[in-house]
Design a protein around this motif. Structure first.
Motif, short mmCIF file in Angstrom:
data_model
loop_
_atom_site.label_atom_id
_atom_site.label_comp_id
_atom_site.label_asym_id
_atom_site.label_seq_id
_atom_site.Cartn_x
_atom_site.Cartn_y
_atom_site.Cartn_z
N ASP A 5 -2.17 -4.34 2.00
CA ASP A 5 -1.53 -3.64 0.82
C ASP A 5 -2.25 -2.96 0.30
N ILE A 6 -1.72 -1.84 -0.49
CA ILE A 6 -2.29 -0.93 -1.23
C ILE A 6 -3.20 -1.37 -2.32
N ALA A 7 -3.26 -2.70 -2.88
CA ALA A 7 -4.06 -3.21 -3.59
C ALA A 7 -5.37 -3.71 -2.76
N GLU A 8 -5.26 -4.36 -1.90
CA GLU A 8 -6.20 -4.84 -1.04
C GLU A 8 -7.13 -3.40 -0.68
N VAL A 9 -6.44 -2.37 -0.26
CA VAL A 9 -7.06 -1.21 0.34
C VAL A 9 -8.03 -0.51 -1.08
N ALA A 10 -7.15 -0.50 -1.92
CA ALA A 10 -8.05 0.01 -3.25
C ALA A 10 -9.17 -0.94 -3.62
N HIS A 11 -9.13 -2.23 -3.57
CA HIS A 11 -10.25 -2.94 -3.86
C HIS A 11 -11.25 -2.87 -2.74
N ARG A 12 -11.08 -2.82 -1.58
CA ARG A 12 -12.15 -2.70 -0.40
C ARG A 12 -12.68 -1.40 -0.38
N ALA A 13 -11.98 -0.33 -0.89
CA ALA A 13 -12.69 1.08 -1.05
C ALA A 13 -12.99 1.47 -2.17
N GLY A 14 -12.95 0.56 -3.22
CA GLY A 14 -13.49 0.80 -4.26
C GLY A 14 -12.63 2.18 -5.23
N VAL A 15 -11.68 2.31 -5.00
CA VAL A 15 -10.92 3.37 -5.67
C VAL A 15 -9.72 2.72 -6.30
N PRO A 16 -9.01 3.43 -7.27
CA PRO A 16 -7.66 3.08 -7.87
C PRO A 16 -6.57 3.33 -6.79
N ALA A 17 -5.59 2.69 -7.08
CA ALA A 17 -4.52 2.66 -6.16
C ALA A 17 -3.81 4.05 -6.44
N SER A 18 -3.92 4.63 -7.60
CA SER A 18 -3.44 6.02 -7.80
C SER A 18 -3.90 7.06 -7.13
N THR A 19 -5.71 6.67 -6.97
CA THR A 19 -6.28 7.71 -5.81
C THR A 19 -5.60 7.52 -4.36
N LEU A 20 -5.31 6.39 -3.90
CA LEU A 20 -4.62 6.40 -2.62
C LEU A 20 -3.33 6.81 -2.62
N ARG A 21 -2.70 6.83 -3.73
CA ARG A 21 -1.37 7.66 -3.86
C ARG A 21 -1.47 9.28 -3.76
N PHE A 22 -2.58 9.76 -4.62
CA PHE A 22 -2.76 10.98 -4.39
C PHE A 22 -3.38 11.69 -2.93
N TYR A 23 -4.38 10.60 -2.35
CA TYR A 23 -4.83 11.17 -1.06
C TYR A 23 -3.53 11.10 -0.06
N GLU A 24 -2.44 10.23 -0.27
CA GLU A 24 -1.14 10.09 0.58
C GLU A 24 -0.58 11.69 0.45
N GLU A 25 -0.42 11.97 -0.99
CA GLU A 25 0.36 13.14 -1.25
C GLU A 25 -0.44 14.21 -0.51
N LYS A 26 -1.61 14.52 -0.57
CA LYS A 26 -2.69 15.45 -0.04
C LYS A 26 -2.32 15.52 1.52
N GLY A 27 -1.99 14.45 2.10
CA GLY A 27 -1.88 14.30 3.47
C GLY A 27 -3.29 13.68 4.20
N LEU A 28 -3.98 13.15 3.53
CA LEU A 28 -5.36 12.69 3.72
C LEU A 28 -5.01 11.31 4.42
N ILE A 29 -4.24 10.38 3.72
CA ILE A 29 -3.91 9.06 4.52
C ILE A 29 -2.42 8.89 4.78
N THR A 30 -2.22 7.98 5.51
CA THR A 30 -0.60 7.68 5.74
C THR A 30 -0.43 6.21 5.62
N PRO A 31 0.41 5.57 4.55
CA PRO A 31 0.83 4.44 4.89
C PRO A 31 1.51 3.97 6.16
N THR A 32 1.45 2.83 6.75
CA THR A 32 2.16 2.62 7.90
C THR A 32 3.74 1.81 7.35
N GLY A 33 3.79 1.76 6.30
CA GLY A 33 5.17 1.15 5.93
C GLY A 33 5.16 0.55 4.53
N ARG A 34 5.98 -0.18 4.13
CA ARG A 34 6.02 -0.86 2.89
C ARG A 34 6.48 -2.54 3.28
#
Length: 151
Positions: A5-34
């Motif tokens: 889940d997003i919290a685990e990815v944020a923790h392991r990658a060392g970035v805030p969840a907001s960065t992951l959401r921003f990367y998703e908006e930019k098309g850099l990463i894609t979630p598999t679902g919810r």
């Protein structure tokens, strides 16, 4: 391997969840679902985030990094772009080395005052001209016209 889940990815990658959401908006990463309200990611996203972090550290913009991935998500890196960035880094390393040497000289200068040190005064003139830290000239200089000084 189970999805993260997003919290685990944020923790392991060392970035805030907001960065992951921003990367998703930019098309850099894609979630598999919810799962509920939380985004889920394939564990391979961690490697992709590492590549993004490496690109950012190397000074690439997010738009440039986005172009480094094919539509299927696999890296598609322009080797000429990497070589050009490496050349830029070489120039920056030279500039920083010259700046470091200048600072070391100023710190250890044996002159009674920096105002009396010809090397330090040359560094000040270079700084005023915006050229401190630029690599030294490799072509011979044109000799200056001698002028006589009168007291």
């Amino acid at each position: 391997m189970p999805e993260l889940d997003i919290a685990e990815v944020a923790h392991r990658a060392g970035v805030p969840a907001s960065t992951l959401r921003f990367y998703e908006e930019k098309g850099l990463i894609t979630p598999t679902g919810r799962r509920g309200l939380r985004r889920q990611y394939d564990p391979a996203v961690l490697e992709r985030l590492s590549l993004i972090a490496l690109g950012r550290t190397a000074g690439f913009s997010l738009d440039e990094i986005t172009r480094m991935f094919a539509p299927d998500g696999q890296p598609r890196i322009d080797r000429r772009m990497l070589a050009a960035r490496a050349d830029e880094l070489d120039r920056k390393i030279q500039e920083l080395g010259a700046l470091r040497d200048s600072l070391r000289h100023a710190a250890a200068c044996p002159a009674p005052s920096h105002a009396e040190c010809p090397t330090f005064r040359r560094l000040l003139r270079a700084a005023a001209a915006g050229v401190v830290g630029t690599p030294r000239r490799t072509t011979p200089r044109t000799p200056r016209k001698q002028t006589s000084r009168q007291p």
